[in-house]
Design an enzyme around this catalytic site. Structure first.
Site, short mmCIF file in Angstrom:
data_model
loop_
_atom_site.label_atom_id
_atom_site.label_comp_id
_atom_site.label_asym_id
_atom_site.label_seq_id
_atom_site.Cartn_x
_atom_site.Cartn_y
_atom_site.Cartn_z
CB ALA A 162 -0.92 0.04 1.44
CD GLN A 163 2.61 5.52 -2.58
OE1 GLN A 163 2.85 4.50 -3.10
NE2 GLN A 163 3.55 6.65 -2.65
CE1 TYR A 164 -0.65 5.40 7.39
CE2 TYR A 164 0.39 3.36 7.54
CZ TYR A 164 0.06 4.59 7.98
OH TYR A 164 -0.08 4.78 9.23
CE1 TYR A 165 1.32 -0.48 6.65
CE2 TYR A 165 0.52 -1.08 4.61
CZ TYR A 165 0.20 -1.21 6.04
OH TYR A 165 -0.73 -1.74 6.61
N GLY A 166 5.53 3.69 3.83
CA GLY A 166 6.67 4.20 3.38
C GLY A 166 6.93 5.72 3.45
#
Length: 51
Positions: A36-40
């Site tokens: 997910a784009q959320y992670y990072g």
């Protein structure tokens, strides 16, 4: 498995270990890694691409 830094943000503490984990997963037959784009953000996709 966590491929990002503490709190699921930023780069992993040990990028080489993260790459090794991903390569081992593929060697064992994993053919889908959901991110997910959320992670990072963007971190996990870059580590996957590098692997």
């Amino acid at each position: 498995m966590q491929l990002t830094g503490p709190g699921a943000l930023g780069p992993p503490r040990d990028r080489d270990a993260a790459v090794d984990v991903l390569r081992k997963a593929v060697d064992l037959g994993v053919n889908h890694i959901d991110t997910a784009q959320y992670y990072g953000p963007d971190v996990v996709n870059k580590v996957i691409r590098e692997s």
